[in-house]
Design a protein around this motif. Structure first.
Motif, PDB file in Angstrom:
ATOM      1  N   THR A  11       0.834  -1.212   0.000  1.00  6.83           N
ATOM      2  CA  THR A  11       0.000   0.000   0.000  1.00  6.83           C
ATOM      3  C   THR A  11       0.872   1.266   0.000  1.00  6.83           C
ATOM      4  OG1 THR A  11      -0.202  -0.011   2.409  1.00  6.83           O
ATOM      5  CG2 THR A  11      -1.915  -1.178   1.181  1.00  6.83           C
ATOM      6  N   THR A  12       1.672   1.369  -1.042  1.00 10.84           N
ATOM      7  CA  THR A  12       2.548   2.528  -1.242  1.00 10.84           C
ATOM      8  C   THR A  12       1.705   3.741  -1.653  1.00 10.84           C
ATOM      9  OG1 THR A  12       2.665   1.980  -3.549  1.00 10.84           O
ATOM     10  CG2 THR A  12       4.343   0.986  -2.120  1.00 10.84           C
ATOM     11  N   TYR A  13       2.336   4.896  -1.764  1.00 13.07           N
ATOM     12  CA  TYR A  13       1.555   6.064  -2.194  1.00 13.07           C
ATOM     13  C   TYR A  13       1.021   5.873  -3.603  1.00 13.07           C
ATOM     14  CZ  TYR A  13       5.264   8.185  -5.117  1.00 13.07           C
ATOM     15  OH  TYR A  13       6.187   8.436  -6.099  1.00 13.07           O
ATOM     16  N   VAL A  14       1.793   5.178  -4.449  1.00  9.53           N
ATOM     17  CA  VAL A  14       1.333   4.922  -5.821  1.00  9.53           C
ATOM     18  C   VAL A  14       0.037   4.104  -5.758  1.00  9.53           C
ATOM     19  CG1 VAL A  14       1.910   3.700  -7.971  1.00  9.53           C
ATOM     20  CG2 VAL A  14       3.698   4.972  -6.749  1.00  9.53           C
ATOM     21  N   TYR A  15       0.044   3.072  -4.915  1.00 11.79           N
ATOM     22  CA  TYR A  15      -1.126   2.201  -4.780  1.00 11.79           C
ATOM     23  C   TYR A  15      -2.307   2.975  -4.170  1.00 11.79           C
ATOM     24  CZ  TYR A  15      -4.112  -1.690  -3.828  1.00 11.79           C
ATOM     25  OH  TYR A  15      -5.203  -2.524  -3.832  1.00 11.79           O
ATOM     26  N   ARG A  16      -2.036   3.730  -3.107  1.00 17.79           N
ATOM     27  CA  ARG A  16      -3.125   4.439  -2.421  1.00 17.79           C
ATOM     28  C   ARG A  16      -3.804   5.439  -3.361  1.00 17.79           C
ATOM     29  NH1 ARG A  16       1.131   4.746   1.700  1.00 17.79           N
ATOM     30  NH2 ARG A  16       1.428   6.958   1.240  1.00 17.79           N
ATOM     31  N   ASN A  17      -2.990   6.193  -4.129  1.00 19.31           N
ATOM     32  CA  ASN A  17      -3.577   7.163  -5.054  1.00 19.31           C
ATOM     33  C   ASN A  17      -4.419   6.455  -6.107  1.00 19.31           C
ATOM     34  OD1 ASN A  17      -2.290   9.262  -3.750  1.00 19.31           O
ATOM     35  ND2 ASN A  17      -0.589   9.389  -5.199  1.00 19.31           N
ATOM     36  N   ALA A  18      -3.900   5.317  -6.601  1.00 14.92           N
ATOM     37  CA  ALA A  18      -4.583   4.624  -7.703  1.00 14.92           C
ATOM     38  C   ALA A  18      -5.907   4.009  -7.246  1.00 14.92           C
ATOM     39  CB  ALA A  18      -3.662   3.557  -8.306  1.00 14.92           C
ATOM     40  N   ILE A  19      -5.916   3.348  -6.096  1.00 13.24           N
ATOM     41  CA  ILE A  19      -7.174   2.709  -5.657  1.00 13.24           C
ATOM     42  C   ILE A  19      -8.196   3.797  -5.311  1.00 13.24           C
ATOM     43  CG2 ILE A  19      -6.556   2.392  -3.192  1.00 13.24           C
ATOM     44  CD1 ILE A  19      -8.000  -0.320  -3.324  1.00 13.24           C
ATOM     45  N   ASN A  20      -7.717   4.897  -4.760  1.00  9.95           N
ATOM     46  CA  ASN A  20      -8.626   5.990  -4.400  1.00  9.95           C
ATOM     47  C   ASN A  20      -9.252   6.605  -5.659  1.00  9.95           C
ATOM     48  OD1 ASN A  20      -9.749   7.854  -2.476  1.00  9.95           O
ATOM     49  ND2 ASN A  20      -8.345   9.379  -3.300  1.00  9.95           N
ATOM     50  N   ARG A  21      -8.426   6.795  -6.673  1.00  7.42           N
ATOM     51  CA  ARG A  21      -8.925   7.446  -7.885  1.00  7.42           C
ATOM     52  C   ARG A  21      -9.898   6.543  -8.647  1.00  7.42           C
ATOM     53  NH1 ARG A  21      -5.665  11.013  -9.546  1.00  7.42           N
ATOM     54  NH2 ARG A  21      -3.843   9.671  -9.306  1.00  7.42           N
ATOM     55  N   HIS A  22      -9.568   5.262  -8.782  1.00  8.10           N
ATOM     56  CA  HIS A  22     -10.342   4.427  -9.696  1.00  8.10           C
ATOM     57  C   HIS A  22     -11.459   3.636  -9.031  1.00  8.10           C
ATOM     58  CE1 HIS A  22      -7.667   5.647 -12.825  1.00  8.10           C
ATOM     59  NE2 HIS A  22      -6.639   5.346 -12.055  1.00  8.10           N
ATOM     60  N   PHE A  23     -11.371   3.416  -7.719  1.00  9.14           N
ATOM     61  CA  PHE A  23     -12.427   2.629  -7.054  1.00  9.14           C
ATOM     62  C   PHE A  23     -13.084   3.367  -5.897  1.00  9.14           C
ATOM     63  CE2 PHE A  23      -9.952  -0.637  -9.228  1.00  9.14           C
ATOM     64  CZ  PHE A  23     -10.976  -1.295  -9.892  1.00  9.14           C
ATOM     65  N   GLY A  24     -12.334   4.079  -5.114  1.00  7.37           N
ATOM     66  CA  GLY A  24     -12.919   4.852  -4.004  1.00  7.37           C
ATOM     67  C   GLY A  24     -13.514   3.989  -2.905  1.00  7.37           C
ATOM     68  N   GLY A  25     -14.336   4.632  -2.070  1.00  5.73           N
ATOM     69  CA  GLY A  25     -14.991   3.912  -0.970  1.00  5.73           C
ATOM     70  C   GLY A  25     -14.146   3.828   0.293  1.00  5.73           C
ATOM     71  N   ILE A  26     -12.886   4.280   0.213  1.00  2.54           N
ATOM     72  CA  ILE A  26     -11.989   4.187   1.376  1.00  2.54           C
ATOM     73  C   ILE A  26     -11.886   5.573   2.016  1.00  2.54           C
ATOM     74  CG2 ILE A  26      -9.631   3.652   2.143  1.00  2.54           C
ATOM     75  CD1 ILE A  26      -9.448   1.839  -0.416  1.00  2.54           C
ATOM     76  N   ASP A  27     -12.153   5.636   3.325  1.00  2.00           N
ATOM     77  CA  ASP A  27     -12.155   6.926   4.013  1.00  2.00           C
ATOM     78  C   ASP A  27     -10.783   7.315   4.553  1.00  2.00           C
ATOM     79  OD1 ASP A  27     -15.159   7.311   4.093  1.00  2.00           O
ATOM     80  OD2 ASP A  27     -14.946   5.357   5.030  1.00  2.00           O
ATOM     81  N   LYS A  28     -10.006   6.299   4.909  1.00  2.00           N
ATOM     82  CA  LYS A  28      -8.751   6.592   5.608  1.00  2.00           C
ATOM     83  C   LYS A  28      -7.643   5.659   5.129  1.00  2.00           C
ATOM     84  CE  LYS A  28      -9.707   7.425  10.143  1.00  2.00           C
ATOM     85  NZ  LYS A  28      -9.617   7.142  11.578  1.00  2.00           N
ATOM     86  N   PHE A  29      -6.476   6.231   4.966  1.00  2.00           N
ATOM     87  CA  PHE A  29      -5.324   5.462   4.490  1.00  2.00           C
ATOM     88  C   PHE A  29      -4.194   5.568   5.513  1.00  2.00           C
ATOM     89  CE2 PHE A  29      -7.822   6.550   0.858  1.00  2.00           C
ATOM     90  CZ  PHE A  29      -7.650   5.536  -0.067  1.00  2.00           C
ATOM     91  N   TYR A  30      -3.341   4.560   5.538  1.00  2.00           N
ATOM     92  CA  TYR A  30      -2.175   4.558   6.438  1.00  2.00           C
ATOM     93  C   TYR A  30      -0.938   4.259   5.610  1.00  2.00           C
ATOM     94  CZ  TYR A  30      -5.411   4.416  10.330  1.00  2.00           C
ATOM     95  OH  TYR A  30      -6.397   4.738  11.223  1.00  2.00           O
ATOM     96  N   THR A  31       0.185   4.833   5.972  1.00  2.00           N
ATOM     97  CA  THR A  31       1.428   4.415   5.317  1.00  2.00           C
ATOM     98  C   THR A  31       1.845   3.088   5.959  1.00  2.00           C
ATOM     99  OG1 THR A  31       3.004   5.339   6.913  1.00  2.00           O
ATOM    100  CG2 THR A  31       2.214   6.825   5.162  1.00  2.00           C
ATOM    101  N   ASP A 256      -2.912   0.369 -15.009  1.00  2.00           N
ATOM    102  CA  ASP A 256      -1.982   1.212 -15.790  1.00  2.00           C
ATOM    103  C   ASP A 256      -1.318   2.246 -14.893  1.00  2.00           C
ATOM    104  OD1 ASP A 256      -2.349   0.040 -18.147  1.00  2.00           O
ATOM    105  OD2 ASP A 256      -3.513   1.674 -19.082  1.00  2.00           O
ATOM    106  N   GLU A 257      -2.121   2.826 -14.011  1.00  2.00           N
ATOM    107  CA  GLU A 257      -1.567   3.853 -13.115  1.00  2.00           C
ATOM    108  C   GLU A 257      -0.517   3.234 -12.186  1.00  2.00           C
ATOM    109  OE1 GLU A 257      -4.313   6.653 -11.325  1.00  2.00           O
ATOM    110  OE2 GLU A 257      -2.886   7.056  -9.701  1.00  2.00           O
ATOM    111  N   LEU A 258      -0.786   2.018 -11.708  1.00  2.00           N
ATOM    112  CA  LEU A 258       0.194   1.344 -10.844  1.00  2.00           C
ATOM    113  C   LEU A 258       1.485   1.080 -11.600  1.00  2.00           C
ATOM    114  CD1 LEU A 258      -1.903  -1.389  -8.974  1.00  2.00           C
ATOM    115  CD2 LEU A 258      -0.938   0.694  -8.017  1.00  2.00           C
ATOM    116  N   LEU A 259       1.320   0.510 -12.793  1.00  2.00           N
ATOM    117  CA  LEU A 259       2.514   0.135 -13.558  1.00  2.00           C
ATOM    118  C   LEU A 259       3.345   1.373 -13.921  1.00  2.00           C
ATOM    119  CD1 LEU A 259       3.954  -2.296 -14.706  1.00  2.00           C
ATOM    120  CD2 LEU A 259       2.466  -2.218 -16.706  1.00  2.00           C
ATOM    121  N   THR A 260       2.696   2.400 -14.417  1.00  2.00           N
ATOM    122  CA  THR A 260       3.482   3.589 -14.794  1.00  2.00           C
ATOM    123  C   THR A 260       4.017   4.290 -13.543  1.00  2.00           C
ATOM    124  OG1 THR A 260       1.429   4.799 -15.010  1.00  2.00           O
ATOM    125  CG2 THR A 260       2.418   4.085 -17.049  1.00  2.00           C
TER     126      THR A 260
END
Ligand SMILES: Cc1cc2nc3c(=O)[nH]c(=O)nc-3n(C[C@H](O)[C@H](O)[C@H](O)COP(=O)(O)O)c2cc1C
Length: 315
Positions: A11-31, A256-260
């Motif tokens: 759950t890196t920042y790349v992953y957190r940004n991507a899941i938030n942008r494309h799927f949503g539903g998550i209120d809070k993230f942790y590093t 795609d967002e994760l890979l790039t």
């Protein structure tokens, strides 16, 4: 409230940004846990507000030295964070053997002293992510007594002991007992359940079990790890009761967002491929990917072969 569990390497920042942008539903993230006294390199990039597009991000630390905790908390405050999460759950042998993560739960006097010091000196609020013990389930009460002395902003409980790692199922009955015991002692604390939520049905069952075990409050706050990595639409599905439209299109954009993102973030191609393969171990379950396809993906040894093998995935 749904949180994405911190998962080291995943759950890196790349992953957190991507899941938030494309799927949503998550209120809070942790590093995932930070350990270095001075934020630098990968840990700094993961924490920098400029790299993080999610609304609520809480950095997590895994230390057992109060000075080090405060040193990191001050740097987090400088970056604009108002809360830091303490990891008291990591079951990995290399961590617990040093008395950190779930290993700290074995040293209750030291833990109490440590908490006293950090709650006295931290410039920002502290939340805790904990297991219910290191070796025995019966340890939970002593640990709860310690937590009850401090103004813990949020207590996230994964109801397994460290020794269990991820085996068997989470002890939902102990979660219920623990919050029954703590609710009045910690009136300001938010309690959050974590463990084994992999579908709306499994969540329903867990909620029923917790209620049947006498919990005084409904399980409104949940944290999900592996279930969300396996199916990135799970939080949205739980929130809305239906699968998000255009799953395929969303998943391809997410992927795609994760890979790039990882191509930009990492220096070597094999690191990027390794990162993507790690995800497929979870995704294969959530997306019911046939073994043959998963095997091909896991054999990829370059980005080109990875991209080719990804084409085999039918969504
Ligand atoms: C690969 C992996 C890495 C993890 N890294 C962290 C971490 O950095 N910090 C943490 O508090 N928990 C970590 N965890 C534990 C998860 O946050 C979570 O508590 C656990 O997976 C149980 O929740 P789940 O059943 O929803 O997956 C990790 C778990 C896994 C499988």
């Amino acid at each position: 409230m749904i949180s994405l569990a911190p998962m080291e390497g995943i759950t890196t920042y790349v992953y957190r940004n991507a899941i938030n942008r494309h799927f949503g539903g998550i209120d809070k993230f942790y590093t995932p846990f930070l350990t270095a006294s001075h934020l630098k390199g990968r840990e700094l990039r993961d924490t920098l507000p400029d790299n993080n597009e999610v609304d609520t991000l809480i950095p997590q630390v895994l230390v057992n030295d109060s000075d080090l905790f405060i040193t990191i908390a001050k740097q987090l405050e400088d970056l604009g964070y108002t809360e830091v999460n303490l990891n008291l759950g990591c079951p990995s042998g290399t961590v617990t053997s040093k008395g950190r993560g779930a290993g700290f739960l074995d040293h209750t006097d030291q833990l109490d002293r440590f908490l006293d010091e950090i709650f006295n000196s931290s410039p920002i609020s502290i939340s805790i992510k904990t297991r219910i013990g290191m070796e025995f389930i019966s340890e939970w009460e002593d640990i709860a007594d310690i937590y009850s002395k401090y103004p813990v902003k949020e207590l996230i409980i994964h109801p397994r002991v460290g020794k269990e790692v991820y085996k068997g199922s989470a002890h939902t009955d102990i979660y219920a007992e623990m919050i029954s015991y703590l609710k009045d002692k910690m009136p300001e604390t938010v309690f959050t359940y974590n463990g084994d939520i992999i579908s709306p049905e499994s969540l329903q069952k867990i909620k029923e079990n917790i209620k049947a075990s006498g919990a005084p409050i409904d399980t409104e706050n949940i944290m999900i790890g592996r279930g969300l990595i396996a199916d990135p639409s799970l939080a949205a599905l739980i929130k809305t009761g239906k699968n998000p439209d255009n799953f395929r299109k969303r998943f391809i954009a997410f992927h795609d967002e994760l890979l790039t993102g990882y191509e930009k973030e990492m220096n070597y191609e094999d690191q990027v491929v390794k990162k993507m393969k790690e995800l497929w171990v979870y995704l294969a379950k959530g997306l019911s990917v046939p073994d043959k396809t998963l095997k091909a993906i896991l054999k990829s040894d370059s980005i080109v072969s990875y991209r080719n093998n990804f084409q085999m995935v039918r969504l």
